[in-house]
Scaffold this active site. Structure first.
Site, PDB file in Angstrom:
ATOM      1  N   LYS A 184       0.847  -1.195   0.000  1.00  0.00           N
ATOM      2  CA  LYS A 184       0.000   0.000   0.000  1.00  0.00           C
ATOM      3  C   LYS A 184       0.884   1.247   0.000  1.00  0.00           C
ATOM      4  O   LYS A 184       1.949   1.257   0.634  1.00  0.00           O
ATOM      5  CB  LYS A 184      -0.899  -0.034   1.245  1.00  0.00           C
ATOM      6  N   SER A 199      -9.790   1.695   2.801  1.00  0.00           N
ATOM      7  CA  SER A 199      -8.893   2.475   1.975  1.00  0.00           C
ATOM      8  C   SER A 199      -7.886   1.641   1.190  1.00  0.00           C
ATOM      9  O   SER A 199      -7.348   2.100   0.190  1.00  0.00           O
ATOM     10  CB  SER A 199      -8.151   3.492   2.831  1.00  0.00           C
ATOM     11  N   SER A 238     -10.222  -0.775   6.879  1.00  0.00           N
ATOM     12  CA  SER A 238      -9.561  -0.554   5.590  1.00  0.00           C
ATOM     13  C   SER A 238      -8.870  -1.766   4.996  1.00  0.00           C
ATOM     14  O   SER A 238      -8.450  -1.735   3.843  1.00  0.00           O
ATOM     15  CB  SER A 238      -8.559   0.597   5.691  1.00  0.00           C
TER      16      SER A 238
END
Lengths: 473, 97
Positions: free
Chosen positions: A72, A147, A171
């Protein structure tokens, strides 16, 4: 040749050993998949194919050697862009490694790129990424979730075998649920936050997305453990559950909180989650109806605590030491900083910072921030009480399956509302996992979450492993 | 609860040092009101004498040995800076004349 089915770390290692394909072939194949699909799906913010090729020269005995993966974009990795999908950091080059990144690289990780996210992890859709929205692997008219949406789609489309995400509320679990993956977040503090671009520091925890619970255990062994650079990391060595997965508890007691199974949840989701959990009952587990605080209170607590911490964490970005610098000519330093921040931050980052600053302001502090921290205590006590009678708690991960693109428009608190079923456990810092358990009438994946006591990753992963086996039969 | 007006929104923006164009202010006021309305749901919960939770791990005073370790060099610390001079960050003047 290779990408016809969902790969796991364990399977790939076996395939390498049996010379079914070489790491070079797998890597070339995965790069081709990314080049074919990612201009449409936008899982990646940037790719690091050269670094991935170089990683094949590292120690091949290490457990992540040659396994394509994705990181990420809020994890620092020396020499790569770490933007957190934000314009203000779009040219930021990491001068150091996050502890998670370091531990991956120490295990010969082969990382193909940095994945898209809601900017600064503010959201549950990636629609608030300052760059683009990541599409759902099952339906390109829907969001991947967030996210960590890029990390989810990367694994979902075989552009990586596993990926690293981070959770503040849901997330990791949320996008895993919407993309048909396993998503795991450990007890807060079990995996170091050092070098992860901070969102809500009392909530943030790195997590992983995989195609199996076994892979979660492999990664957890590598990533967990005390870190001298994170003072909130748990003072324990790395947790090795790789040989414990079969040792699930006999007479397992599973709590089903009725507040997570009511008419606010989509009927397809409810039906699938309940039917799936019954597989465990058939194996001798006892299902126990329990009462928890209504998760609607967690939306409020989470919104206040997280946005307050966001406003504090984002205050460090000034455009002077790093970040976007406005070309408009400000006279003073403070005016320059305000311009840098106003131009660089997206709408979501600004509105969250504003809410946070407001709830922390003198005169409102007691009514909002202090009150939220007190209710947080009630939520923790609530779980403690529930765990006196049950070993784990199970529930739907998300109230619905993946929504259509554009869902966040005109909904300034979409992220906090979508994550309603993951916020209570996040506020209590509990270990939890989402397991894919089926599909709704549109063919979209449904996830079921397992929540454990603080520090009890073992019950979460052993239950998840058993659950996964029953579901696959 | 009191509705947050545009003046309050402007002062919050000033507080967090984010320049917002005048025409954007009403939208931020509206969003701020939506968020604050949503959090007011917890006002009916009794929290008298309930202690606050600021962290969940429970550890405190985590110290390392007081031994000097190598950190960022000046050069490394400046790699992402917009403007530097003589090994320092270059900034606009701090005070108005």
């Amino acid at each position: 040749m290779i990408k016809n089915k969902k790969l796991t770390i364990k399977q790939v290692r076996k395939d390498f050993a049996n010379k079914k394909y070489t790491p070079e072939e797998l890597l070339a194949d995965t790069i081709k998949t990314i080049e074919t699909h990612d201009s449409k799906y936008h899982a990646f913010v940037s790719t690091t194919f050269d670094e991935a090729r170089d990683a094949l020269q590292s120690d091949e005995k290490k457990s992540l050697w040659g396994i394509p993966s994705a990181l990420k974009d809020n994890f620092n990795w020396i020499g790569t862009k770490t933007t957190a999908s934000s314009n203000i950091l779009k040219n930021y080059i990491s001068p150091y490694n996050a502890t998670v990144t370091q531990r991956l690289l120490d295990n010969s990780a082969c990382i193909l790129g940095k994945t898209n996210m809601d900017a600064f992890a503010h959201g549950s859709s990636t629609e608030s990424s300052d760059f683009f929205t990541t599409l759902n692997p099952f339906d390109d008219t829907r969001v991947a979730g967030g996210s960590s949406g890029g990390s989810a789609t990367a694994v979902g489309l075989n552009m990586s075998v596993y990926s690293i995400g981070s959770e503040t509320a849901g997330s990791v679990r949320g996008p895993a649920s919407w993309c048909g993956l396993v998503g795991f977040a450990p007890t807060f503090g079990r995996i170091s936050r050092y070098g992860v671009i901070a969102m809500g520091s009392s909530l943030d925890r790195p997590g992983v997305m995989t195609n199996s619970v076994e892979d979660v255990a492999i990664l957890h062994k590598i990533l967990s453990g005390q870190d001298k650079y994170d003072a909130t990391s748990i003072q324990e060595p790395p947790q090795d559950l790789t040989n414990e997965l079969e040792n699930h508890k006999r007479n397992l007691k599973i709590g089903l909180p009725k507040q997570y199974f009511d008419d606010r949840i989509d009927p397809d989701v409810l039906e699938n989650v309940l039917e799936s959990i019954k597989l465990l009952e058939k194996q001798g587990a006892e299902l126990v109806d329990i009462d928890l605080l209504d998760p609607k209170y967690s939306i409020a607590v989470y919104t206040v605590v997280q946005r307050s911490e966001v406003s504090s964490n984002l205050a460090r970005i000034d455009g002077i030491r790093y970040g976007h610098f406005s070309e408009k000519n400000a006279e003073t330093l403070l005016d320059q900083i305000a311009l840098n921040r106003g131009e660089g931050f997206g709408h979501e980052a600004i509105q969250r910072s504003m809410t946070g600053a407001y709830t922390l302001s003198s005169g409102y502090y007691d009514a909002y921030y202090k009150k939220a921290q007190q209710v947080r205590t009630l939520i923790i006590r609530d779980f403690d009480k529930a765990f006196e009678n049950v070993d784990v708690i199970m529930a739907p991960t998300m109230p619905t399956t993946a929504p259509k693109l554009g869902v966040t428009k005109n909904n300034p608190i979409f992220g906090e509302l979508a994550d309603v079923l993951t916020e209570p456990s996040a506020l209590a810092g509990l270990p939890c996992i989402s397991i894919p358990t089926g599909y709704d009438k549109n063919g979209l994946p449904i996830g079921t979450q397992i929540i454990g006591k603080q520090f009890d990753e073992k019950s979460v992963l052993t239950t998840a492993h058993l659950f996964e086996k029953l579901l696959n039969n | 609860m009191t509705k947050i007006d545009n003046e309050t929104t402007k002062s919050v923006a000033d507080l967090i040092k984010i320049h917002i164009d005048e025409e954007q202010i009403p939208l931020y006021s509206e969003n701020l009101n939506t968020a604050i309305d949503a959090v007011n749901t917890f006002s009916d919960l009794d929290t008298k004498d309930v202690p606050i939770t600021s962290q969940t791990v429970g550890t405190e005073n985590i110290m390392r040995d007081d031994i000097v370790e190598e950190g960022f060099s000046q050069e490394e610390a400046l790699t992402n800076a917009h403007q530097t001079k003589n090994g320092y960050f270059l900034v606009r003047k701090v005070f108005n004349d």
